[in-house]
Design a protein around this motif. Structure first.
Motif, mmCIF file in Angstrom:
data_model
loop_
_atom_site.group_PDB
_atom_site.id
_atom_site.type_symbol
_atom_site.label_atom_id
_atom_site.label_comp_id
_atom_site.label_asym_id
_atom_site.label_seq_id
_atom_site.Cartn_x
_atom_site.Cartn_y
_atom_site.Cartn_z
ATOM 1 N N UNK A 170 6.013 4.030 1.332
ATOM 2 C CA UNK A 170 6.291 2.336 0.856
ATOM 3 C C UNK A 170 6.836 1.676 0.005
ATOM 4 N N UNK A 171 7.560 0.998 -0.650
ATOM 5 C CA UNK A 171 7.757 0.277 -1.290
ATOM 6 C C UNK A 171 6.889 -1.287 -1.328
ATOM 7 N N UNK A 172 6.627 -1.382 -2.749
ATOM 8 C CA UNK A 172 6.085 -3.015 -2.882
ATOM 9 C C UNK A 172 5.783 -3.468 -4.252
ATOM 10 N N UNK A 173 6.280 -4.755 -4.455
ATOM 11 C CA UNK A 173 5.607 -5.314 -6.198
ATOM 12 C C UNK A 173 4.867 -5.395 -6.086
ATOM 13 N N UNK A 174 4.703 -5.221 -7.443
ATOM 14 C CA UNK A 174 3.244 -4.883 -7.984
ATOM 15 C C UNK A 174 2.701 -5.788 -7.595
ATOM 16 N N UNK A 175 2.815 -7.309 -7.299
ATOM 17 C CA UNK A 175 1.842 -8.518 -6.836
ATOM 18 C C UNK A 175 1.037 -8.023 -5.109
ATOM 19 N N UNK A 176 1.397 -7.124 -4.812
ATOM 20 C CA UNK A 176 1.537 -6.841 -3.627
ATOM 21 C C UNK A 176 0.164 -5.496 -3.053
ATOM 22 N N UNK A 177 -0.158 -5.203 -3.928
ATOM 23 C CA UNK A 177 -0.824 -4.064 -4.460
ATOM 24 C C UNK A 177 -2.221 -4.138 -3.729
ATOM 25 N N UNK A 178 -2.401 -5.185 -3.637
ATOM 26 C CA UNK A 178 -4.158 -5.610 -2.933
ATOM 27 C C UNK A 178 -3.925 -5.143 -1.429
ATOM 28 N N UNK A 179 -2.640 -5.092 -0.488
ATOM 29 C CA UNK A 179 -2.825 -5.444 0.841
ATOM 30 C C UNK A 179 -3.324 -3.804 0.966
ATOM 31 N N UNK A 180 -3.425 -2.279 -0.163
ATOM 32 C CA UNK A 180 -3.549 -1.675 0.540
ATOM 33 C C UNK A 180 -5.175 -1.561 0.278
ATOM 34 N N UNK A 181 -6.022 -2.320 -0.180
ATOM 35 C CA UNK A 181 -7.281 -1.917 -0.285
ATOM 36 C C UNK A 181 -7.923 -2.280 0.974
ATOM 37 N N UNK A 182 -9.200 -1.292 1.164
ATOM 38 C CA UNK A 182 -9.738 -1.442 2.751
ATOM 39 C C UNK A 182 -9.327 -0.212 3.689
ATOM 40 N N UNK A 183 -7.940 0.399 3.357
ATOM 41 C CA UNK A 183 -7.232 1.696 3.540
ATOM 42 C C UNK A 183 -7.694 2.608 3.170
ATOM 43 N N UNK A 184 -6.870 3.714 3.924
ATOM 44 C CA UNK A 184 -7.567 5.375 3.222
ATOM 45 C C UNK A 184 -6.685 5.264 1.989
ATOM 46 N N UNK A 185 -5.485 4.738 1.855
ATOM 47 C CA UNK A 185 -4.919 5.299 0.542
ATOM 48 C C UNK A 185 -5.820 4.484 -0.767
ATOM 49 N N UNK A 186 -5.817 3.294 -0.619
ATOM 50 C CA UNK A 186 -6.814 3.168 -1.816
ATOM 51 C C UNK A 186 -7.714 3.283 -2.012
ATOM 52 N N UNK A 187 -8.566 4.341 -3.571
ATOM 53 C CA UNK A 187 -8.630 5.083 -4.304
ATOM 54 C C UNK A 187 -9.764 4.674 -4.907
ATOM 55 N N UNK A 188 -9.688 3.144 -5.404
ATOM 56 C CA UNK A 188 -10.328 3.234 -6.810
ATOM 57 C C UNK A 188 -11.913 2.848 -6.080
ATOM 58 N N UNK A 189 -12.700 3.064 -7.018
ATOM 59 C CA UNK A 189 -14.090 3.240 -7.219
ATOM 60 C C UNK A 189 -14.573 1.884 -7.926
ATOM 61 N N UNK A 190 -14.407 1.359 -8.474
ATOM 62 C CA UNK A 190 -15.004 0.083 -9.098
ATOM 63 C C UNK A 190 -14.345 -1.117 -8.494
ATOM 64 N N UNK A 191 -15.483 -1.011 -7.467
ATOM 65 C CA UNK A 191 -14.578 -2.323 -6.906
ATOM 66 C C UNK A 191 -14.875 -4.006 -7.503
#
Length: 222
Positions: A170-191
């Motif tokens: 993947x290559x993405x702009x910073x503005x697009x990072x929330x597209x990964x929420x809910x996917x296995x790639x998203x590891x942020x523990x603080x909602x």
């Protein structure tokens, strides 16, 4: 300084498997301070935010995040990233940890590419994904300092080079990072740890993606 150089060399040896792939363009080495304090803070961040516990703050890159700095010069950007700890002015994200923000690369307005950190050492630049994302900052703000043609060319060359070294999906702009929420790639523990970003602008990302079609990148998650 001696301790810092030893630390930097140790990190460099960890990427020896990919060092036979060399760029055919200039990358200026301009390392920010990565002392024991920054190492410890990075390891703490990885554990607190991603549940990753390891002895070294290494990452396995599978994605690249493109940013703009909203800082007008490379020199000021370098100074902003150089400290191990987050400055008081970044109060909006300070609750998520004392580790300072940074990125592996910065591209100046004339297209000059600087490398601030080894590609496989974690930098704090994109919520939820730092453990696998290489960051490319651009000296721009989208207003008085729009992204330049030289930066477009430099981002293209750098990303294609990195994609030869690592399995970049993947290559993405910073503005697009929330597209990964809910996917296995998203590891942020603080909602509650999220920020709204607008960098880079959609026009720039469209032009960049049109130059990267040969990489067969994965589309962003919905």
């Amino acid at each position: 300084m001696k301790k810092y150089l030893i630390c930097l060399l140790a990190f460099s040896f960890q990427t020896i498997a990919t060092q036979d792939i060399k760029p055919d363009f200039d990358i200026i080495q301009k390392p920010i301070l990565f002392d024991q304090q920054r190492k410890d803070l990075t390891l703490e961040y990885m554990q607190a935010h991603y549940g990753i516990v390891q002895d070294e703050p290494t990452i396995k890159p599978t994605m690249i995040t493109v940013h703009w700095t909203v800082i007008p010069t490379f020199e000021k950007t370098f100074n902003a990233f150089n400290s191990a700890t987050l400055p008081a002015a970044r109060s909006k994200i300070s609750s998520a940890g004392a580790l300072n923000v940074s990125s592996q690369f910065v591209i100046d307005r004339d297209g000059t590419i600087y490398q601030l950190m080894p590609e496989t050492i974690m930098a704090r630049h994109v919520i939820g994904l730092n453990y696998t994302a290489i960051g490319i900052e651009n000296i721009a703000d989208g207003d008085s300092l729009p992204m330049t043609d030289a930066q477009l060319e430099a981002n293209t060359k750098l990303i294609k080079y990195l994609a030869r070294k690592y399995p970049i999906d993947y290559v993405f702009g910073h503005s697009e990072y929330q597209h990964f929420k809910g996917t296995p790639l998203w590891k942020e523990k603080d909602d509650n740890y999220l920020t709204e970003k607008n960098d880079p602008d959609a026009e720039f990302m469209g032009k960049l993606r049109s130059r990267l079609t040969d990489l067969k990148l994965s589309p962003l998650p919905n």
